[in-house]
Design a protein around this motif. Structure first.
Motif, PDB file in Angstrom:
ATOM      1  N   LEU A 101       0.867  -1.202   0.003  1.00  0.00           N
ATOM      2  CA  LEU A 101      -0.104   0.009  -0.045  1.00  0.00           C
ATOM      3  C   LEU A 101       0.858   1.130   0.270  1.00  0.00           C
ATOM      4  O   LEU A 101       0.531   2.147  -0.484  1.00  0.00           O
ATOM      5  CB  LEU A 101      -0.965   0.034   1.169  1.00  0.00           C
ATOM      6  N   CYS A 105      -8.173   3.840  -0.227  1.00  0.00           N
ATOM      7  CA  CYS A 105      -8.390   3.380   1.209  1.00  0.00           C
ATOM      8  C   CYS A 105      -9.440   2.046   0.957  1.00  0.00           C
ATOM      9  O   CYS A 105     -10.107   1.538   1.605  1.00  0.00           O
ATOM     10  CB  CYS A 105      -9.235   4.231   1.938  1.00  0.00           C
ATOM     11  N   GLY A 106      -9.067   1.457  -0.203  1.00  0.00           N
ATOM     12  CA  GLY A 106      -9.916   0.213  -0.409  1.00  0.00           C
ATOM     13  C   GLY A 106      -8.997  -0.971  -0.850  1.00  0.00           C
ATOM     14  O   GLY A 106      -9.086  -2.067  -1.595  1.00  0.00           O
ATOM     15  N   HIS A 107      -7.462  -1.101   0.130  1.00  0.00           N
ATOM     16  CA  HIS A 107      -6.659  -2.222  -0.251  1.00  0.00           C
ATOM     17  C   HIS A 107      -7.140  -3.422  -0.268  1.00  0.00           C
ATOM     18  O   HIS A 107      -6.595  -4.424  -0.797  1.00  0.00           O
ATOM     19  CB  HIS A 107      -5.369  -1.827   0.599  1.00  0.00           C
ATOM     20  N   ALA A 108      -7.984  -3.647   0.882  1.00  0.00           N
ATOM     21  CA  ALA A 108      -8.460  -5.001   1.285  1.00  0.00           C
ATOM     22  C   ALA A 108      -9.168  -5.559   0.034  1.00  0.00           C
ATOM     23  O   ALA A 108      -9.441  -6.843   0.240  1.00  0.00           O
ATOM     24  CB  ALA A 108      -9.318  -5.019   2.556  1.00  0.00           C
ATOM     25  N   THR A 117     -11.738   4.170  -4.761  1.00  0.00           N
ATOM     26  CA  THR A 117     -11.008   3.097  -3.853  1.00  0.00           C
ATOM     27  C   THR A 117     -11.871   2.356  -2.912  1.00  0.00           C
ATOM     28  O   THR A 117     -12.264   0.990  -2.695  1.00  0.00           O
ATOM     29  CB  THR A 117      -9.793   3.076  -3.299  1.00  0.00           C
ATOM     30  N   ASN A 128     -13.996  -1.332  -2.954  1.00  0.00           N
ATOM     31  CA  ASN A 128     -13.922  -2.082  -1.864  1.00  0.00           C
ATOM     32  C   ASN A 128     -15.326  -2.864  -1.417  1.00  0.00           C
ATOM     33  O   ASN A 128     -15.503  -4.071  -1.580  1.00  0.00           O
ATOM     34  CB  ASN A 128     -13.607  -1.581  -0.581  1.00  0.00           C
ATOM     35  N   SER A 140      -9.132  -2.546   5.381  1.00  0.00           N
ATOM     36  CA  SER A 140      -8.292  -1.301   4.632  1.00  0.00           C
ATOM     37  C   SER A 140      -7.865  -0.499   5.643  1.00  0.00           C
ATOM     38  O   SER A 140      -6.683   0.192   5.359  1.00  0.00           O
ATOM     39  CB  SER A 140      -9.338  -0.757   3.668  1.00  0.00           C
ATOM     40  N   CYS A 182      -4.725  -1.530   7.106  1.00  0.00           N
ATOM     41  CA  CYS A 182      -3.695  -1.271   6.106  1.00  0.00           C
ATOM     42  C   CYS A 182      -2.901   0.166   6.093  1.00  0.00           C
ATOM     43  O   CYS A 182      -1.909   0.348   5.912  1.00  0.00           O
ATOM     44  CB  CYS A 182      -3.957  -1.599   4.759  1.00  0.00           C
TER      45      CYS A 182
END
Lengths: 337, 306
Positions: free
Chosen positions: A47, A59-62, A134, A138, A259, A262
């Motif tokens: 990230l 903010c949507g890494h998950a 993002t 998610n 997220s 992260c």
């Protein structure tokens, strides 16, 4: 010799880890914490490419972790395990040891392609509008997975323990510890190479001024696509390792809270600092485990600690510097950039 | 036809909540360029404050004051709005202002806001336990039926409240001195303090407005869906933020329109498809809107200078 010291040290560390896990010197709980640490290292470092080096706000890494986890889980269960939907294993168990990294990488690859969902809008969109894209991505990914009844829908997907058992049947080794350690090493290696390449320098240039970077003949779109795909691909690998470590995935475990975790790790470590995000991933995981006996109060204390940290050290642990910048003697062993 | 009108009314009510919360996001963003991610949880705190105020004022079981329900309603609304505004201002004073003074990177303030939201959520969970609270009935439910369409007085109240709040905020931002100061700060943050505008006062006022509206949304939500739990603010907050951005963040009209748009999309999806598909469709549509118009519906693209 001195340049190799770090590599040798890491190899010794990994072998020591695997041996101690093999002979029961560390129990299953500590093993699982170590594995979680490895997964978190991959997540925060990957990230950091986008939120740190490129200065975007993802903010949507998950979501990408979710894609990687599901794709690799389905593939590995299809190949090596018995499943009511997917039928008997297609390949003999002994191949699982060889093919597991391939499966994890395929999960990462699909996650990288899904990263285009965010990368393409980022050509025109910046800042908070991209942040929203993002977040929406998610929600879309989680909602899509929950509505696919074939892969369990909201009940989640399991069977990956059988894959791990298949690996165990080849040789009785702590396979997941080994894979997670290798995965974390691979990711950090890849990210270090990326950020010290012209691509990484381009990403930093985009962070400082996108228009100026474009005038200096940087192909910003190309760099954005590369950065987003690498970041989401590695998140997919992290998801694959996460899924096989627990043997069960559920779409809701990749929601906006994951997220947030992260992001916290990235900003705790410092934007644009690779060693910072590795350190903060280790510290954050340890902190969560140390405070586990407090149960729900943990989730009051951890954010409070972070708020206080932001007040007294608003640039995170490392700022945008690396470890050798703080301890010059490390330069003998490890050079960054 | 009746079903359509019924669904439109439901969507108006559902969108009103999003609009009320999105207004708070957009006000703070307009002035500070800060995504106040704690706003959804401030809404949740508002609902809880309303609950405790209402239970205390209503009495029963030999405790509290034992006032008649309508008077309780009249008192609970201002109490919860004022106290919630207090919570918002406290967050600003404790968490955001020191960071702003230090000139920290904008994103660190956003992370602090996220953490404040988590503290509010889980602090609530730790203090009051995980059991859901049942909000007492303050206003007698009256159902008006026109043909096959039925409207409760609560629904009308919620919609009217949202529209009034929008008109009020629009008036403040466009017609008053302090509104002019708010617009000025969002126009140029460097020069405006030099003109003698007290920036901190304006920011506190912005938080009072935004959080007060969240408190109002909290009590209205608690009356319409009378089950409270500590995580109710998080999801609605994220969605309202998306609504604000789709409308064009920093613009009051944008938050209002975006909130109702999201409400209409969600109710529309639920009316025709299985309700589990709601998030998928709603966010895909919003994503497409942002692909086509990256600045949102009312947003204006600003040229970047080097």
């Amino acid at each position: 010799m001195k340049q190799r010291t770090l590599t040798i040290g890491l190899v010794i560390l990994f072998v020591a880890l695997a041996v101690s896990a093999q002979f029961g010197l560390v129990d299953r709980y500590i093993q699982s914490v170590i594995m979680l640490m490895g997964v978190n290292i991959i997540l925060s470092a990957s990230l950091n490419i986008i939120n740190g080096y490129m200065g975007e706000f993802s903010c949507g890494h998950a979501a990408f972790m979710c894609v990687g986890a599901y794709v690799s889980s389905i593939l590995s269960v299809l190949l090596f395990a018995d499943n009511p939907f997917l039928g008997a294993p297609l390949l003999p168990a002994y191949l699982s040891v060889v093919l597991f990294p391939v499966v994890a990488l395929i999960g990462g690859g699909v996650a990288a392609v899904s990263g285009l969902l965010v990368a393409i809008p980022s050509f025109k969109t910046r800042g908070d509008y991209l942040a929203i894209i993002t977040i929406a991505a998610n929600y879309i990914v989680i909602s899509a997975v929950e509505n696919l009844e074939v892969i369990g829908g909201p009940r989640g997907f399991m069977g990956m323990k059988q894959v791990v058992r298949a690996m165990d049947s080849v040789a009785k080794l702590p396979w997941m510890v080994i894979w997670v350690a290798l995965g974390a090493w691979f990711s950090v290696f890849l990210i270090r190479r990326f950020v010290s390449s012209t691509y990484g320098k381009g990403a930093v240039a985009i962070n400082q001024d996108e228009v100026a970077a474009e005038i200096m003949s940087i192909n910003t779109n190309k760099i954005k696509v590369a950065a987003f795909m690498l970041s989401s691909g590695l998140a997919g690998v992290a998801g694959a390792l996460f899924a096989h470590q627990y043997g069960y995935v559920n779409a809701q475990s990749f929601n906006i809270l994951k997220s947030t975790e992260c992001m916290v790790m990235v900003y705790l470590g410092g934007m644009g600092s690779l060693s910072g995000s590795v350190l903060s991933a280790v510290l954050f995981t340890l902190l969560l485990e140390v405070l586990r006996p407090l149960q729900i109060i943990k989730w009051v204390i951890v954010p409070l600690i972070l708020i206080l940290l932001m007040q007294f050290r608003p640039e995170g642990i490392m700022g945008n510097r690396e470890l050798p910048d703080f301890f010059p003697w490390m330069r003998k062993f490890y050079r960054f950039k | 036809m009746d079903a359509l009108i019924q669904n439109i009314i439901n969507a108006l009510q559902w969108g009103s909540f999003y609009a009320l919360i999105a207004l708070g996001y957009t006000l703070v963003y307009g002035v500070l360029l800060l995504i106040n991610f704690a706003h959804g949880d401030i809404f949740m705190v508002g609902a809880y404050i309303a609950y405790f105020a209402a239970v205390f004022l209503l009495g029963g079981h030999g405790e509290g004051l034992g006032l008649p329900p309508l008077l309780v309603f009249g008192l609970t609304v201002p109490i919860s709005m004022i106290l919630t505004a207090g919570v918002g201002v406290t967050l600003e004073r404790i968490a955001y202002r020191p960071l702003r003074r230090k000139g920290a990177h904008r994103l660190y303030v956003v992370i602090t806001a996220l953490m404040c939201g988590l503290v509010l959520e889980n602090g609530n969970l730790a203090l009051f336990g995980a059991s859901r609270k049942k909000f007492p009935e303050l206003v007698d439910k009256a159902v008006y039926t026109f043909g096959n369409v039925s409207v409760t007085n609560l629904k009308i109240m919620v919609i009217v409240a949202a529209v009034l709040v929008f008109l009020f905020l629009h008036f403040i931002v466009t017609r008053t001195r302090i509104g002019m100061a708010m617009r000025a700060i969002s126009w140029d943050r460097l020069a405006i303090p030099l003109m003698g505008v007290p920036v901190d006062t304006v920011i506190v006022f912005t938080f009072v407005l935004g959080s007060g509206m969240a408190g109002l949304a909290g009590i209205l939500f608690a009356m319409s869906y009378p089950i409270l739990d500590p995580y109710m603010g998080a999801i609605i907050g994220w969605k309202a933020f998306i609504a604000a951005v789709v409308g064009g963040i920093g613009d009051i009209r944008g938050a209002f329109v975006g909130g109702f748009l999201l409400g209409f999309i969600e109710i529309g999806v639920v009316a025709f498809f299985p309700s589990t598909l709601r998030d998928l469709f709603a966010f895909t549509i919003l994503l497409v809107i942002l692909w086509i118009k990256p600045t949102g519906i009312f947003g204006v693209a600003r040229t970047t200078k080097i």
